[in-house]
Write an enzyme that holds these catalytic residues in place. Structure first.
Site, short mmCIF file in Angstrom:
data_model
loop_
_atom_site.label_atom_id
_atom_site.label_comp_id
_atom_site.label_asym_id
_atom_site.label_seq_id
_atom_site.Cartn_x
_atom_site.Cartn_y
_atom_site.Cartn_z
N ASN A 92 30.78 53.13 40.47
CA ASN A 92 31.86 53.92 41.14
C ASN A 92 32.63 54.72 39.92
O ASN A 92 33.33 54.08 39.21
CB ASN A 92 32.99 53.19 41.87
CG ASN A 92 34.12 53.94 42.44
OD1 ASN A 92 34.09 55.10 42.26
ND2 ASN A 92 35.12 53.06 42.77
N TRP A 93 32.14 55.94 39.71
CA TRP A 93 32.57 56.54 38.73
C TRP A 93 34.25 57.17 38.90
O TRP A 93 34.90 57.48 37.80
CB TRP A 93 31.86 58.14 38.25
CG TRP A 93 30.49 57.36 37.67
CD1 TRP A 93 29.98 56.24 37.69
CD2 TRP A 93 29.47 58.36 37.46
NE1 TRP A 93 28.59 56.36 37.34
CE2 TRP A 93 28.48 57.62 37.07
CE3 TRP A 93 29.37 59.80 37.24
CZ2 TRP A 93 27.02 58.12 36.62
CZ3 TRP A 93 28.15 60.36 36.72
CH2 TRP A 93 27.10 59.58 36.68
N LYS A 94 34.69 56.94 40.02
CA LYS A 94 36.14 57.12 40.31
C LYS A 94 36.57 58.43 39.62
O LYS A 94 35.56 59.70 40.11
CB LYS A 94 37.20 56.09 39.63
CG LYS A 94 36.75 54.59 40.06
CD LYS A 94 37.97 53.50 39.60
CE LYS A 94 37.46 52.39 40.32
NZ LYS A 94 38.32 51.32 39.92
N HIS A 144 38.13 51.85 49.82
CA HIS A 144 38.09 51.36 48.39
C HIS A 144 39.75 51.02 48.27
O HIS A 144 40.65 51.84 48.86
CB HIS A 144 37.88 52.23 47.34
CG HIS A 144 37.87 51.63 45.89
ND1 HIS A 144 39.12 51.57 45.36
CD2 HIS A 144 36.92 51.24 45.17
CE1 HIS A 144 38.82 51.17 44.12
NE2 HIS A 144 37.52 50.67 44.12
N GLU A 178 36.19 43.29 46.67
CA GLU A 178 37.01 43.65 45.39
C GLU A 178 38.26 42.98 45.31
O GLU A 178 39.20 43.96 45.98
CB GLU A 178 36.88 45.23 45.36
CG GLU A 178 35.54 45.72 45.28
CD GLU A 178 35.50 47.25 44.50
OE1 GLU A 178 34.71 47.20 43.42
OE2 GLU A 178 36.39 48.03 44.82
N GLU A 212 42.04 51.54 46.05
CA GLU A 212 42.61 52.76 45.77
C GLU A 212 42.83 53.82 46.77
O GLU A 212 43.95 54.29 46.86
CB GLU A 212 42.00 53.49 44.53
CG GLU A 212 42.26 52.57 43.29
CD GLU A 212 40.89 52.43 42.32
OE1 GLU A 212 40.12 53.37 42.36
OE2 GLU A 212 40.85 51.56 41.67
N GLY A 253 40.14 46.95 37.45
CA GLY A 253 40.63 47.69 36.11
C GLY A 253 41.53 46.90 35.34
O GLY A 253 42.10 47.52 34.44
N SER A 309 36.26 44.45 37.21
CA SER A 309 36.06 43.97 35.99
C SER A 309 34.74 43.38 35.53
O SER A 309 34.58 42.26 34.82
CB SER A 309 37.23 43.15 35.52
OG SER A 309 38.38 43.90 35.59
P1 13P Z 1 36.37 47.95 37.66
O1 13P Z 1 35.12 47.41 37.26
O2 13P Z 1 36.95 49.16 36.72
O3 13P Z 1 37.34 46.86 37.68
O4 13P Z 1 36.43 48.62 38.99
C1 13P Z 1 35.98 47.97 40.04
C2 13P Z 1 36.13 49.01 41.13
O5 13P Z 1 37.04 49.34 41.70
C3 13P Z 1 34.68 49.56 41.66
O6 13P Z 1 34.83 50.10 42.90
#
Ligand code: 13P
Length: 251
Positions: free
Chosen positions: A9-11, A95, A167, A97, A173, A213
């Site tokens: 997931n490149w966000k 997600h 998640e 977020e 993160g 993570s």
């Molecule tokens: P990280 O791997 O940066 O913790 O993010 C996980 C995530 O939100 C994947 O969708």
């Protein structure tokens, strides 16, 4: 036997040019066939460029969200047709977020999940508790509400096309990965829950990813757990070497 699955997931990272470079790097790294399914989910603006680079490779393309309507006056949104037209096969839904910052609810997650499944996209449905919820012993209640919300009213035939990603918000993160015991406990809970909602066949087929993570150094241990079928990777998917290390753990 469930095929392992790793998605990046490149966000909100990578301009289209940067995304194209990373896609070219991944194309090189993944030139030999492996056993795991591999998906990358760039931002909308980079999907088309990445799609062109990855065409004909084993890497598949995912989007990070979509609207549930077919089309219409929905400024800022994209539809399933728009995504499929440029080669997208997967879509991340719900997600944390999106839930935290953009008013995503179990109801909108359900509408998006249904539309994705009905139109031939594979939804990667995200569920997970915050630190506050975990400390208040609400992890199972929250995960249950996310799962029941997403699959509300979905018949087994349709729901079978989905993937779930657990998640824990406190692990995203932060560098704080769930311990193998914590991850396995919630994954087993989800598998048991979908067995109750559907049946044993569904629960054995459903792929449940861990996200939060994940790094090359901890991926093998997590992916080796009985109910963990791969990962949804954020930060470590932005560097070809790290992502390749994580996929190697799944292969
Ligand atoms: P990280 O791997 O940066 O913790 O993010 C996980 C995530 O939100 C994947 O969708």
């Amino acid at each position: 036997m469930r095929t392992k699955f790793v998605a990046g997931n490149w966000k909100m990272y990578k301009t289209p040019s940067e995304a194209e470079s990373l896609a070219k790097d991944l194309k090189e790294r993944f030139s030999k066939p492996g056993r795991a399914d591999i998906v990358v989910c760039p931002p909308f603006t980079a999907l088309d460029r990445v799609s062109r680079v990855l065409s004909g490779t084993q890497l598949r393309l995912g989007a990070q969200d979509m609207h549930w309507e077919d089309q219409g006056a929905f400024t800022g949104k994209v539809s399933h047709d728009m995504l499929k037209d440029i080669g997208v096969q997967y879509v991340i839904i719900g997600h944390s977020e999106q839930r935290t910052y953009f008013h995503e609810t179990n109801e909108t997650v359900c509408k998006k999940t249904r539309k994705a499944l009905e139109t031939g996209l594979v939804p990667i449905v995200c569920v997970g508790e915050t630190l506050e919820q975990r400390e208040a012993n609400k992890t199972e209640a929250i995960v249950q509400s996310h799962i029941e919300g997403a699959f509300q009213g979905l018949a087994k035939d349709l729901a079978l096309g989905a993937i779930v990603a657990y998640e824990p918000v406190w692990a995203i993160g932060t560098g704080k990965t769930a311990t193998p015991a914590q991850a396995q406990e919630v994954h087993a809970f989800i598998r048991d829950l979908v067995k109750k909602l559907y049946d044993a066949d569904f629960s054995q087929q459903l792929r449940i990813l861990y996200g939060g993570s994940v790094k090359p150094g901890n991926a093998a241990e997590l992916f080796g757990l009985p109910d963990v079928d791969g990962g949804l990777i954020g930060g470590a998917s932005l560097k070809g070497e790290d992502f390749a290390g994580i996929v190697a753990a799944a292969n």
